[in-house]
Enzyme design. Structure first.
Site, PDB file in Angstrom:
ATOM      1  N   VAL A 106      38.926  40.730  43.975  1.00 31.56           N
ATOM      2  CA  VAL A 106      39.915  39.452  44.607  1.00 31.56           C
ATOM      3  C   VAL A 106      40.982  39.696  43.629  1.00 31.56           C
ATOM      4  O   VAL A 106      41.252  39.735  42.073  1.00 31.56           O
ATOM      5  CB  VAL A 106      39.158  38.623  44.675  1.00 31.56           C
ATOM      6  CG1 VAL A 106      40.498  37.895  45.246  1.00 31.56           C
ATOM      7  CG2 VAL A 106      38.244  38.386  45.351  1.00 31.56           C
ATOM      8  N   ALA A 162      43.580  38.874  39.473  1.00 31.04           N
ATOM      9  CA  ALA A 162      42.622  39.218  40.129  1.00 31.04           C
ATOM     10  C   ALA A 162      41.161  38.790  39.783  1.00 31.04           C
ATOM     11  O   ALA A 162      40.999  38.148  38.154  1.00 31.04           O
ATOM     12  CB  ALA A 162      42.032  40.193  40.133  1.00 31.04           C
ATOM     13  N   LYS A 163      40.302  39.007  39.886  1.00 30.50           N
ATOM     14  CA  LYS A 163      38.542  39.243  39.149  1.00 30.50           C
ATOM     15  C   LYS A 163      37.760  39.897  39.961  1.00 30.50           C
ATOM     16  O   LYS A 163      38.065  40.040  40.960  1.00 30.50           O
ATOM     17  CB  LYS A 163      38.227  37.552  39.158  1.00 30.50           C
ATOM     18  CG  LYS A 163      37.038  37.061  38.672  1.00 30.50           C
ATOM     19  CD  LYS A 163      37.644  36.402  37.515  1.00 30.50           C
ATOM     20  CE  LYS A 163      36.639  36.202  35.946  1.00 30.50           C
ATOM     21  NZ  LYS A 163      37.218  36.177  34.517  1.00 30.50           N
ATOM     22  N   GLY A 164      36.955  40.325  39.108  1.00 30.31           N
ATOM     23  CA  GLY A 164      35.761  40.673  40.152  1.00 30.31           C
ATOM     24  C   GLY A 164      33.972  40.093  39.083  1.00 30.31           C
ATOM     25  O   GLY A 164      34.297  40.186  38.326  1.00 30.31           O
ATOM     26  N   ASP A 180      33.606  40.122  31.193  1.00 28.78           N
ATOM     27  CA  ASP A 180      33.273  38.676  31.894  1.00 28.78           C
ATOM     28  C   ASP A 180      32.282  38.296  31.123  1.00 28.78           C
ATOM     29  O   ASP A 180      31.459  38.953  30.605  1.00 28.78           O
ATOM     30  CB  ASP A 180      33.998  38.141  32.724  1.00 28.78           C
ATOM     31  CG  ASP A 180      34.121  37.184  33.297  1.00 28.78           C
ATOM     32  OD1 ASP A 180      35.202  35.820  32.612  1.00 28.78           O
ATOM     33  OD2 ASP A 180      33.233  35.870  33.795  1.00 28.78           O
TER      34      ASP A 180
END
Ligand code: NAD
Length: 429
Positions: A73, A118-120, A159
């Site tokens: 995202v 953003a992040k996944g 992360d």
């Protein structure tokens, strides 16, 4: 009170029943109210710009095929390329990844980095996979999200449950697909592949720089402070070690299996050795076992949540003994708990500032990769300290100016900067 994104009508539900994105949007509106942000801008900034869900097959060691679900995202690409970690966890949801990507936008803006958020995430328990299966999963997930990532587009990082090896596989997969090596596509890489000195420790170190600034304004003494750390992974174990090096007494730490407590202070070197041998901090001979919930309520001056979100809630915020909380984790505190802590005089360094050391040194790594010009560890740490100190002062003065707690102050600073980018860039077409 949760608020509908579009109508801004109150949606009554306790934080425990709301998803993490609802919590992120609620925090956003609290700060937007302080700023008097116009409705059009609220609509833009309270949505994620791009959301991708991928369902992809992975060949397992026994020859069978399993389908996994992942997300990437991008919350807002206004400030520049987007940036944010990738987590592997069995509870990953799209709502969680959206919240984390929104917080990345504010975090980058709070410390002044030229990135959007953003992040996944992939819904998987990586501890159940072999190394080969983990590599297969990482490579296929990278291929699936490759249309979104790139050194000038969106730059992943580690992360929860991902590490430099995972970033090396990601970088290699992307590079193989474009036909040449692209070290700038990810950060948190191993040093020999263009990683940065200091990146592995950056989140914990940045958090400790933030604590040092807070201790000054609170007139506390680090050498007389007892510290409790929830989560003994990348962020938490480094924060614990550095706090001990500064003379504080680390009295308790935990991991997903539980915690270990010794009021006289834990021997961290022996604890590391115990964890390496047994896979957990629990049952360490130099302390007593406690649960993760008990750990949060232990007697201490400084509490560092460094595990998962939603740990400090209305149910336990009233009983927390710490005077200072530094959020190394993302989203560990619900909005109700924020209010309770603030009313009780607990000083909280919010995630979007306190754990910004990770993305800050990721930014340094990206700059070094683009220029093919590595910096020394001293240069990295000094620049990190300058950014954390400067940002603390900016957030603290915002808190004073608007008479709000530090989370809302950090959000006000982050949101106002992103709103300014958005206004200046305008709407295309
Ligand atoms: P990690 O996987 O290295 O460590 C996570 C630790 O938390 C492990 O010790 C794990 O056992 C423990 N844990 C998991 N669930 C738990 C639970 N319910 N209760 C107590 N402990 C639990 O992950 P990390 O990179 O250290 O990330 C931890 C937090 O810090 C996350 O919220 C992450 O988003 C945040 N963060 C990490 C970075 C980074 O650079 N790694 C940067 C910014 C923020």
């Amino acid at each position: 009170m949760a608020v509908d994104v579009l109508t801004r009508e109150p949606v009554a539900a306790p934080a425990e029943e709301r998803n993490l994105f609802d919590v992120a949007v609620e925090q956003f509106h609290i700060a937007a109210d302080v700023l008097g942000l116009e409705d059009d801008m609220r609509q833009v900034l309270s949505h994620c710009q791009r959301e991708l869900t991928v369902n992809f097959p992975v060949e397992m060691d026994d020859g069978s095929v399993k389908v996994f679900t992942g997300h990437r995202v991008q919350h807002n690409a206004g400030p520049g390329p987007t940036k944010g970690g990738i987590r592997y966890h069995q509870d990953v949801t799209l709502a969680e990844v959206k919240a984390l990507s929104m917080w990345m936008t504010w975090k980058c803006a709070v410390v002044g980095l030229p990135f959007g958020g953003a992040k996944g995430g992939v819904r998987v328990n990586p501890k159940l996979l072999s190394r080969n299966e983990l590599q297969n999963l990482t490579r296929r997930y990278t291929a699936e999200i490759s249309m979104m990532i790139g050194p000038n587009r969106d730059i992943p990082a580690p992360d929860v449950n991902t590490n430099p090896q995972v970033m090396a596989w990601l970088m290699d997969t992307y590079s193989m697909n474009v036909g040449y090596s692209v070290p700038g596509v990810t950060t948190g890489k191993p040093l020999v592949l263009g990683g940065s000195e200091g990146r592995n420790e950056a989140t914990g170190r940045g958090c400790v720089f933030a604590i040092q600034k807070a201790v000054e304004v609170l007139d506390m003494d680090l050498e007389k402070s007892r510290v409790v750390v929830q989560g003994f992974g990348n962020a938490g174990s480094v924060a614990a070690r550095l706090m001990a090096e500064l003379g504080s007494k680390v009295v308790a730490v935990s991991d997903s299996r539980g915690g270990i407590h010794n009021p006289a202070g834990l021997d961290l070197a022996a604890l590391h050795e115990h964890k390496a041998r047994t896979g957990t901090v629990t049952d360490f001979r130099g302390g007593e076992n406690v649960t993760n919930q008990e750990l949060l309520l232990l007697d201490c001056e400084i509490l560092v949540p460094a595990a998962m979100e939603g740990q400090i809630t209305a149910a336990n915020a009233g009983e927390i003994k710490a005077r200072l909380i530094a959020e190394a984790a993302n989203g560990p505190t619900t909005p109700e708990a924020d209010t309770i802590l603030h009313d009780r005089g607990v000083f909280l360094l919010p995630d979007i500032f306190a754990n910004a050391g990770g993305v800050t040194v990721s930014y340094f790594e990206w700059v070094q990769a683009l220029q093919a010009f590595p910096w020394t560890e001293t240069e990295v740490n000094e620049r990190l300290q300058r950014i954390m100190s400067r940002s603390f002062e900016a957030v603290y003065s915002t808190a004073k100016k608007f008479d709000v707690h530090m989370r809302t102050a950090a959000l006000v600073r982050g949101i106002s900067r992103v709103a300014e980018f958005t206004r200046l860039r305008g709407i295309y077409p």
